[in-house]
Motif scaffolding. Structure first.
Motif, PDB file in Angstrom:
ATOM      1  N   PHE B  43       0.837  -1.204   0.000  1.00 27.31           N
ATOM      2  CA  PHE B  43       0.000   0.000   0.000  1.00 27.31           C
ATOM      3  C   PHE B  43       0.867   1.246   0.000  1.00 27.31           C
ATOM      4  O   PHE B  43       2.036   1.219   0.405  1.00 27.31           O
ATOM      5  CB  PHE B  43      -0.952   0.002   1.202  1.00 27.31           C
ATOM      6  N   THR B  45       2.384   4.482   1.249  1.00 21.71           N
ATOM      7  CA  THR B  45       2.658   4.963   2.601  1.00 21.71           C
ATOM      8  C   THR B  45       2.875   6.471   2.648  1.00 21.71           C
ATOM      9  O   THR B  45       2.626   7.103   3.667  1.00 21.71           O
ATOM     10  CB  THR B  45       3.917   4.281   3.178  1.00 21.71           C
ATOM     11  N   LYS B  89       4.989   6.900  -2.714  1.00 17.34           N
ATOM     12  CA  LYS B  89       5.884   5.771  -2.492  1.00 17.34           C
ATOM     13  C   LYS B  89       5.060   4.714  -1.805  1.00 17.34           C
ATOM     14  O   LYS B  89       4.211   5.043  -0.962  1.00 17.34           O
ATOM     15  CB  LYS B  89       7.041   6.163  -1.565  1.00 17.34           C
ATOM     16  N   ASP B  90       5.301   3.434  -2.146  1.00 15.31           N
ATOM     17  CA  ASP B  90       4.522   2.407  -1.448  1.00 15.31           C
ATOM     18  C   ASP B  90       5.391   1.532  -0.564  1.00 15.31           C
ATOM     19  O   ASP B  90       6.611   1.721  -0.466  1.00 15.31           O
ATOM     20  CB  ASP B  90       3.655   1.604  -2.422  1.00 15.31           C
ATOM     21  N   SER B  91       4.778   0.578   0.076  1.00 14.52           N
ATOM     22  CA  SER B  91       5.449  -0.210   1.104  1.00 14.52           C
ATOM     23  C   SER B  91       6.492  -1.161   0.519  1.00 14.52           C
ATOM     24  O   SER B  91       7.274  -1.738   1.253  1.00 14.52           O
ATOM     25  CB  SER B  91       4.407  -0.982   1.912  1.00 14.52           C
ATOM     26  N   GLY B  93       8.590  -0.025  -1.736  1.00  8.39           N
ATOM     27  CA  GLY B  93       9.645   0.857  -2.198  1.00  8.39           C
ATOM     28  C   GLY B  93       9.382   1.406  -3.588  1.00  8.39           C
ATOM     29  O   GLY B  93      10.133   2.235  -4.094  1.00  8.39           O
ATOM     30  N   ASP B  94       8.309   0.916  -4.217  1.00  9.01           N
ATOM     31  CA  ASP B  94       7.944   1.431  -5.534  1.00  9.01           C
ATOM     32  C   ASP B  94       7.469   2.879  -5.385  1.00  9.01           C
ATOM     33  O   ASP B  94       7.029   3.297  -4.303  1.00  9.01           O
ATOM     34  CB  ASP B  94       6.820   0.565  -6.117  1.00  9.01           C
ATOM     35  N   SER B  95       7.554   3.629  -6.467  1.00 12.19           N
ATOM     36  CA  SER B  95       7.116   5.026  -6.394  1.00 12.19           C
ATOM     37  C   SER B  95       6.674   5.496  -7.766  1.00 12.19           C
ATOM     38  O   SER B  95       6.927   4.844  -8.782  1.00 12.19           O
ATOM     39  CB  SER B  95       8.245   5.920  -5.885  1.00 12.19           C
TER      40      SER B  95
END
Lengths: 156, 103, 573
Positions: B43, B45, B89-91, B93-95
């Motif tokens: 998800f 963050t 940015k997601d949990s 580490g993707d962004s």
């Protein structure tokens, strides 16, 4: 009327992932990639713990905070909420869902160029109070509204 | 990288109203797949909003923000031709970042 | 007028001290007395609502159970029978008393005949318009659904009838169950230049854009009148959400205030809301939103003779509700002076089809639309020995018939049937036709379901639906009646809170076991999964049941044992 409701509701709860709280959320939480994310607050299971981890002391209910949301959710998986603060120097607005497994859902830190109005959409496992928590001049204020999650059908 | 966001930014009476629809699964980590296996949490963050190059808002989110998240906010100032950019940015580490002109 | 009617009128009128129509010529006078509504003021609004696709005259029995709880107890609309007559000063044993209440229904229905029908409605509307030039005709919705012909034409028969009737503005609820594309198609094509669909509370799910105009401004005799639309707020909950997947509803009280302010800012001297909220919701909204002169309401099917006057921060707001099934026309006359409403008159006129000539053009249209379906609709399935009706908080005799059919045909232990408030009435001794069955069942998600369900789940469903009906805060209500229950018994305390209203659940005198699984039959599921699973349409099941029975004895209503309702004016035996 919807006779397959109990099953479909479970399906929904499964879908939104809010059922099965016996499973520790922490086990499946990812490694935190970002130091800024307040893990302790987002993991907290009680309002008291959320407040403690956010540094909130004795928030007061205020008519200057408005929480706009439908009384009955059209879809528990997508519940629109909007918070508007009329309190000067509002720097933060957060949304909490009391009966979700973890209550803190979103925290918005507002720079000086922002109007103190934000909206988003939440997942809700069941009928619950939703809290808009506002920080202004270091003090905290709340508005609370009950949003009903219903089985649906049978109307009209 | 994810899929592009839809961003709408409109200036009126000295206020820029921004509406954003992101494309993200927002998995809570509590949901099971048809085989009964738990689907790992994934998800968004963190969210950052900028007007031109200035950060106006930063947000932290938990698992219970709805799938394909919606975000609405208002910026003092801004005028047609300015640029609003949103990044998440997601949990895992993707962004992703997207931008739209103010109309 | 036959001898029976004559004798009845004689006794009724003498009892009430009224002048007597003594012969057929004087029956004309009865019509004159009823429909000679003198014009008043300079802005007139005619209001119809919830006709549920009833193009032809029908019988419609008003409820004997319509309980209000909390602040809603014992005030309109929660009054039935004698309490209703007393509250509104309607003389008992009169044509009006028959129109507004269930009292002695069979006797008076035989005497006064059928109600509604668009051909008769059309002649009444013409009559009213003749004395009220410029009057607007407002349709509160639930117009396109409720009959076989409407369902088979996807509402086209009603769309054409509404245009011919001269509807100016409408709002929505059941219309949406034909799907959002169909609604937009009608709005953009059929209604273009004829009828405006208004709704301040229907927005797109992506960025929250309005789908329809929030209001329209019309000049009536030089006075600017704003008509704001309020569609049924809980359409995606009470009906399948997939039918309006890209639209979101809700009460949207804040946006209502903004819309009122915008209309006033645009110069409106009169602001009315054409509402499908339901009357309790309208009453609460009227107490909180400023600047509305009147809320013309529907959804809850309450035929209310005089408006409730609600005070709020901006002044006073009238709240009306105009019944259902084409039975009534609301007539609201405003006297607008010095830029604001100075005075008003309101009447809720019952449409007695034998007092109003059929409008030839409308009659021809109806005959034309029905022609392809006549033989199917006309099939006589069985004869009813008792009165068959639906309306009432907990059960109706036609619903009981549906429950009995579900249990028999699906070999179920328990049956559930939705608490819809539409559906017409069949007199004892009349044949039950396919049209009658469809008048109770014609929906676009008619599938029959058979579901294994634990006792705890049954309790959860009953509690959930009960809260939609009896939540002490009307904004949390959905406006339907309680789910009808067959096979099992239960008790209900409407005054209790969510989760605590339902008790004493038994099947064959044995308590329902929370952990045991029961076979439960039902219909009208709202999920996509149920749609995809298919299932027989309920009308086929009921028709099969009726054909096999041939004669239907008056059904015995399965009613819950009610608690804490002593003295409530919303209940009569």
């Amino acid at each position: 009327m919807n006779l397959e409701h109990p099953a479909s509701r479970r399906g929904f709860l499964r879908q939104t992932g809010l059922l099965g709280l016996a499973v520790s959320a922490a086990t499946f939480l990812p490694r935190m990639a970002y130091a800024a994310w307040n893990k302790a607050a987002f993991d907290a299971k009680t309002i008291a713990d959320v407040y403690k981890t956010m540094g909130v002391e004795a928030p007061t209910a205020s008519a200057e905070v408005q929480l706009i949301a439908s009384d009955i959710a059209e879809n528990g998986a997508v519940v629109p909420v909007e918070a508007i603060s009329k309190i000067p120097n509002t720097t933060q607005i957060s949304f909490l869902v009391e009966k979700n497994p973890t209550m803190l859902t979103a925290q918005f830190d507002l720079g000086p160029d922002m109007l103190p109005e934000v909206s988003t959409r939440l997942k809700m496992a069941q009928t619950s109070n939703v809290i808009a928590l506002v920080k202004a001049d270091g003090k905290f204020y709340t508005a609370t509204k009950e949003i009903k999650v219903t089985l649906g059908g049978c109307g009209g | 990288m994810g899929n592009p966001m839809k961003i709408r930014a409109a200036s009126k009476d000295g206020v820029t109203e921004v509406k954003v629809l992101m494309n993200h699964v927002m998995e809570t980590g509590l949901r099971k797949d048809p085989a009964g296996e738990l689907i790992p949490a994934l998800f968004i963050t963190e969210v950052t909003a900028k007007l031109n190059d200035k950060v106006v808002m930063q947000a932290q989110w938990g698992q219970a923000v709805a799938k394909n998240p919606y975000l609405g906010f208002k910026i003092k100032g801004g005028q047609p031709g300015d640029k609003v950019s949103i990044s998440w940015k997601d949990s895992s580490g993707d962004s992703r970042s997207d931008e739209a002109p103010v109309s | 007028m036959n001898r029976r009617e004559f004798l009845h009128l004689l006794s009724a009128a003498s009892a009430a001290g009224l002048a007597l129509p003594l012969d057929p010529a004087r029956a004309e006078q009865a019509a004159e007395a009823l429909y000679d509504a003198p014009a008043f003021g300079n802005v007139s609004l005619l209001h119809i609502t919830d006709c549920h696709a009833q193009l032809r005259p029908i019988y419609f029995r008003e409820p004997n159970v319509n309980i209000g709880v909390g602040a809603m107890a014992n005030r309109p609309p929660h009054l039935v029978g004698e309490a209703f007559l007393k509250h509104f000063g309607v003389p008992p044993a009169t044509r009006l008393a028959h129109a507004f209440t269930f009292l002695d229904f069979e006797r008076y229905a035989a005497l006064y005949g059928r109600v509604g029908g668009f051909a008769h409605l059309a002649s009444l509307v013409k009559r009213l318009r003749a004395t009220r030039p410029g009057a607007l005709l407002l349709d509160g919705g639930d117009t396109w659904q409720g009959s076989g012909a409407a369902m088979w034409t996807q509402g086209q028969d009603m769309v054409d009838a509404a245009k011919l009737l001269g509807v100016d503005v409408m709002t929505l609820h059941w219309e949406c169950t034909y799907g959002q594309e169909r609604v937009k198609e009608i709005a953009d094509k059929d209604f273009a230049g004829h009828v405006d669909i208004v709704a301040q509370n229907i927005k797109t799910t992506d960025f929250g854009d309005l789908v329809f105009k929030p209001y329209v401004m019309r000049a009536v005799n030089g006075v600017k009148v704003a008509v704001i639309g309020q569609a049924f707020p809980y359409t995606p909950i009470a009906n399948p959400r997939y039918m309006v997947a890209d639209w979101t509803f809700g009460i949207q009280e804040d946006n209502m205030q903004k819309t009122v302010d915008a209309a006033r800012g645009e110069g409106a001297r009169v602001v009315v809301v054409l509402s499908h909220n339901g009357m309790d919701v309208d009453l609460k909204m009227a107490s909180r939103v400023r600047g509305i002169d009147a809320i013309l309401g529907g959804h809850t099917h309450d035929g209310i003779p005089s408006p409730s006057i609600v005070e709020n921060g901006g002044g006073k707001t009238l709240v009306t509700n105009a019944g259902s099934n084409g039975k009534f026309v609301g007539v609201l006359d405003f006297d607008v002076k010095d830029g604001h409403v100075a005075d008003f008159r309101y009447r809720l006129l019952p449409v007695f089809s034998n007092l109003l000539p059929a409008d030839a053009e409308m009659a021809a249209l109806i005959a034309r639309t029905r022609a392809p379906f006549e033989s199917k609709l006309g099939e006589k399935l069985a004869v009813s020995e008792g009165l068959l009706y639906r309306r009432g908080n907990f059960n109706g005799s036609f619903d009981q018939l549906i429950l009995d059919a579900l249990i028999a045909e699906k070999d179920a232990e328990i049956a559930f049937s939705p608490g819809f408030r539409w559906g017409t009435t069949i007199m004892p001794g009349e044949p039950i036709t396919m049209e009658n069955v469809l008048d109770q069942t014609a929906i676009t998600y008619p599938h029959v379901t058979l579901t294994p369900m634990k006792g705890s789940q049954i309790k959860q469903i009953l509690e959930d639906v009960c809260d939609n009906l009896f939540n002490a805060d009307p904004y949390y209500q959905q406006g339907g009646d309680m789910v009808r229950v067959g096979g099992m018994s239960y008790s209900c305390d409407p005054t209790a809170t969510m989760g605590n209203r339902i008790g004493d659940m038994t099947l064959d005198a044995k308590p329902i076991d929370a952990e045991k699984t029961y076979k439960v039959a039902g219909w009208a599921p709202v999920s996509e999964a149920a749609r995809d699973a298919g299932g027989e349409p309920i009308w086929d099941l009921v028709a099969r049941h009726l054909r096999s029975k041939k004669t239907i004895a008056a059904p015995t209503l399965n009613l819950p044992k009610l608690k804490n309702v002593e003295g409530n004016t919303g209940i009569a035996s």
